[in-house]
Each structure stands twice: as C-alpha cells, then as structure tokens.
Design an enzyme around this catalytic site. Structure first.
Site, PDB file in Angstrom:
ATOM      1  CG  ASP A 168      52.529  33.778  45.606  1.00 18.33           C
ATOM      2  OD1 ASP A 168      51.569  34.342  45.769  1.00 18.33           O
ATOM      3  OD2 ASP A 168      52.967  32.942  44.870  1.00 18.33           O
ATOM      4  CD  GLU A 221      47.765  33.180  42.135  1.00 17.28           C
ATOM      5  OE1 GLU A 221      46.717  33.394  41.008  1.00 17.28           O
ATOM      6  OE2 GLU A 221      48.737  33.926  41.808  1.00 17.28           O
TER       7      GLU A 221
END
Length: 503
Positions: free
Chosen positions: A127, A191
């Site tokens: 991400d 994350e």
C-alpha cells in the site's frame, strides 16, 4: 567556543532528515563468508529493461490506504494479479509456496535445502499513501520515466522494495538457484495505516506454525548522501529499533448554556490550557540513554575540528550537544518522546457554550521510555481532573536488535552493502522515529533490521509522502542486485566463533 557552537547546530540539525539516527560501529570489511560457487549479479540488457518496466507497472496500480477503514481494495486485488504475471517463475517454482493472507497480503515460503539453518524474512508493503496531483511534474500513478528517474507514488515507499525482492528471486530461480537457507517474503497491504490487517495476520500465521526467524529485513534507513554537512562520504544506516507510540484523546465535559451568561471557564478554555501545558512542557531529554551518544563518538573520526573534538569528549560536552539537538524538530525527535496535538474538536454554535471539547495527542515514544511512563508524565503535566484521558492506541518502542559481530542479519546487510556499494565505507545502526510493520513480528525474532539499499539525498527524500516521489533507474536496478546478492550471502554465512565470555 563561539565558533564551535556555531558549527554544531547546522550539523546536528540535519543529522537525520529521513526518520532515522545512527548508532553503533563501522566494523571492518569482510567477505570471508562468501562461497566459492556463486551466481554473478550480472543482468542482461533485456533483464535490466524488464526490471524497470515491472516497477513502472506496479506504480500504476493505486493501492492507496486512506484510513484504517478505507483502502482501494480493487487496486490491491489487481496488484495480486499483477505480480503473478510479472514473476511467473516465482509463482510456478516448486521451491516457492505462495499464500494470500487476509485477502490482500502475500506470504511466500522459499524452501531451502538445509533444514538445520534458521530461516529469515524479507519484508515490504504494497500500500501507499494518497497522492493528490497538485504539484506533481507527472501524474502520481503514471510510473513515467524522465531523465533516468521513475516517478510515482511508491517509487521509494515501498513498491520499490516489493518489486525488487520478487524480481531478485525471479532472476535467481531463472538461473536455477536453489537456496540452502529457507526464507520468507512478507508483503503487507496496510502498513501505512497500522499493518493490523496485513502484517499482524501474517505474523500470527507464522507464530501458529512455530516459526522462529533468525532475523528480518524491512524498509527503514537508506544510504545517506549529503545529509550531514562536513561529511562527504555516504553513510549506510541500518535501523535496529524504532519508536513506540501513544495516541491519547483529551476530553472535557461541561453543562451547556447560553453565551450571554458564560461560566468563568468553558470546556474549550480548560482543554486549551491543558494542551498548552503539554506543548510548553516537553518530555525529558533522553540523550545519553540510547544509542545516539555512542554513534556520535564513533563518527567523530569522520569530522574535522572542532566537531571531532566535541564528539570524542561527550563526557564534557554532553549538556551542550543535548541542548543543540533540541533546537531542530528532527533532531529533537531523536533525543526525546515527542508530543504532537493533531486534532481539536469543540463547539456547536456561535452562541452556545459547548458541552464537549476533545483533542487528540500523538506521542512518539523514545526507546528509553515506556508507554506507562509517558502516560504518567502526560497526566502530571495536564494536572486537571476535569480533563479526561482516553488511550486510543499504544505500543512500546521496539527492542534494540543486535549489531555486533555475532548478529547474523546485521553482518549480512553490512557485507552486502560493501559488496554492492564499494564506495560506502561507513555502515552504522540507527533508530527509526517512524513506524514500520516490523513491530508485528517481535514475537518471532529479536533481529529486526530496517534498511533500503538505495542512495538517498535530501531532495529525493522530500518526495516520500510528498510530491514528485521518484527513484533513479540505476539505483533501483542496484536494489535488485543487492537482494540478489543478499540471498546468496545468507546461504554462505558462517556462524562466528562465540566470544570467550559466551563459552
């Protein structure tokens, strides 16, 4: 003395502008662990083109995490399909087991030939943070190449690591490489918003299987160029710990009323005073309680007079250096727990005394302190029973991973850095003041290292979470080379002879 003090602030203020600070030793260069039979990291022109094109394609998929509750799940699913097509050898090798965890994260198990060797893990996250187009030279999810750079969100944080790890493995498998030491590749999908749905789930799965890692390597520090004035050499920094965090909501409740007859104090006034006290009363300066002091002594030999004298004699100049570190927001964060007011909500109408006022505080906890200690300091500073404190989220600073000559993960990183980047003479451990997914794996290893094998200068650093994020094509190809070499180094690593006091 005036000249000396004038020299220090500029140096200290930019000691680490990339969320890490240094500590530890430079250690001698050693290649004795290398095996005689190795696959050289020499890639054909076709392979080098494929390396950069694969990263461009990855950047074009907008795997954005907007919040804990919202992410681009369509893009995350698309990314899973993309890596299957980009790395067919990885996904079809009998040596590799691939699992999708929590719908969008990925866990690869690469089976080694020697089960007696403890496995390790390479990490990255899929991400990225949002990227509004304003200010960008190219669209942030275009993956365009200009003047030798690949532009786009994730070029440095952290699609580069995702793709470099998989591409290095792909190239090794194509060359019929069979690892001796088993290892894992963990790719989390959230994350940027805590890692609780991705990395935490992968960690739980590994724990349930009884896996204990020799070490892991995640994102974190870089090879710094031009960050430290008066130091022309590049400095490779490996973060061996990271700060903890404490998110607090401060709340004041009062009886509402009409503004024409206000009480002596309102909920907004009471809360504002409490927040002001927190801002005016910083947490204790912990300089000397962590690895930073040791590092400054180590780096003393790299500087000229007067800085070298100061760093060699911190027993004398400790008070001066610690105060200087407080003057800049970045270096201040290296010596203490920081307290930041990030949200303030109150008021419902211009003529109504508000019944409720709320403020959110984010504390980044220095490795020398604990969540409990910081919470008590906040309570003592607020010192008002009308202000309620609610813990929204907290986690402790991570333990300091070993960086001596007995530490396999650190020594392998150091060896590979000096092999792939021969111009780098200085390799030191550091403290990451940001947070990574590594904290979710603390139960399965005590060797957690955070390092991006990329040269980084201040201009490039400004693109991380900012505009015009980009990576040099050559540097990215070297990142693939680094991992290609690192995997082989892990197979040929020889356990060091224990120190006498350990026998």
């Amino acid at each position: 003395m005036a000249e000396l003090l004038a020299s220090l602030p500029a140096w200290a203020a930019v000691l680490l502008l990339f969320f890490a600070t240094v500590s530890g030793s430079t250690g001698p260069r050693s290649r004795e662990n290398r095996g005689a039979s190795r696959i050289p990291s020499q890639f054909s022109e076709e392979e080098r083109v494929a390396i950069k094109e694969a990263l461009k394609g990855a950047i074009q998929i907008p795997t954005v995490s907007f919040s804990h509750e919202e992410s681009n799940t369509t893009a995350l699913a698309e990314f899973g399909e993309y890596i299957r097509k980009a790395f067919p050898t990885v996904f079809h090798s009998s040596l590799v087991q691939h699992e999708v965890v929590a719908k969008y994260s990925h866990l690869f198990t690469i089976q080694g030939s020697d089960p007696s060797l403890q496995p390790y893990m390479l990490m990255a996250h899929i991400d990225v943070v949002p990227a509004p187009e304003e200010g960008w030279e190219v669209p942030p999810f275009s993956g365009l190449e200009r003047n030798g750079f690949i532009y786009g969100r994730g070029a440095l944080d952290n699609k580069n690591s995702v793709m470099a790890i998989l591409h290095a493995l792909e190239l090794l498998l194509i060359r019929n490489y069979s690892p001796k030491r088993s290892f894992f590749i963990a790719l989390g999908h959230d994350e940027e918003v805590s890692g609780e749905k991705g990395a935490q789930k992968i960690s739980a799965l590994l724990q349930a299987r009884g896996v204990q890692l020799a070490f892991l390597v995640d994102e974190g520090s870089f090879i710094l160029e031009g960050f430290i004035p008066n130091l022309e050499k590049p400095v490779a920094m490996i973060s061996v710990t990271e700060k903890g965090a404490l998110d607090l909501m401060l709340q004041v409740n009062m009886t509402p009323g009409h503004s024409s007859a206000p009480p002596k104090e309102t909920s907004i006034g009471i809360l504002s005073a409490a927040v002001s006290r927190l801002e005016q009363t910083p947490m204790p300066n912990m300089f000397g309680g962590g690895p930073l002091k040791k590092t400054m002594k180590l780096l003393a030999n790299e500087f000229s007079f007067p800085i070298n004298i100061v760093l060699r004699n911190l027993w004398l100049f400790h008070p001066i250096v610690s105060r200087i570190m407080e003057r800049n927001p970045i270096t201040n964060a290296l010596v203490r727990t920081t307290t930041a007011l990030t949200m303030f909500n109150a008021g419902i109408k211009v003529n109504v005394i508000p019944p409720l006022a709320q403020a959110t505080i984010n504390c980044r906890i220095h490795p020398s302190q604990t969540v409990h200690e910081v919470l008590e300091l906040v309570k003592n500073t607020v010192a008002d029973d009308r202000v309620q404190l609610h813990v929204l989220r907290s986690f402790e600073p991570l333990p300091i991973s070993p960086s001596d000559d007995q530490a396999m993960g650190y020594q392998l990183l150091q060896e590979t850095i000096r092999s792939v980047f021969p111009e780098v003479d200085i390799v030191v451990p550091g403290i990451c003041i940001a947070n990574t997914d590594t904290r979710h794996y603390a139960n399965i290893t005590n060797g957690m290292y955070r390092f991006n094998p990329l040269p980084l200068n201040p201009q490039d650093f400004s693109g991380v979470h900012g505009i015009n994020e980009k990576v040099s094509v050559q540097n990215y190809q070297n990142q693939v080379k680094f991992i290609f070499e690192f995997i082989q180094n892990a197979d040929t690593y020889k356990e060091p002879v224990p120190h006498l006091h350990e026998l």
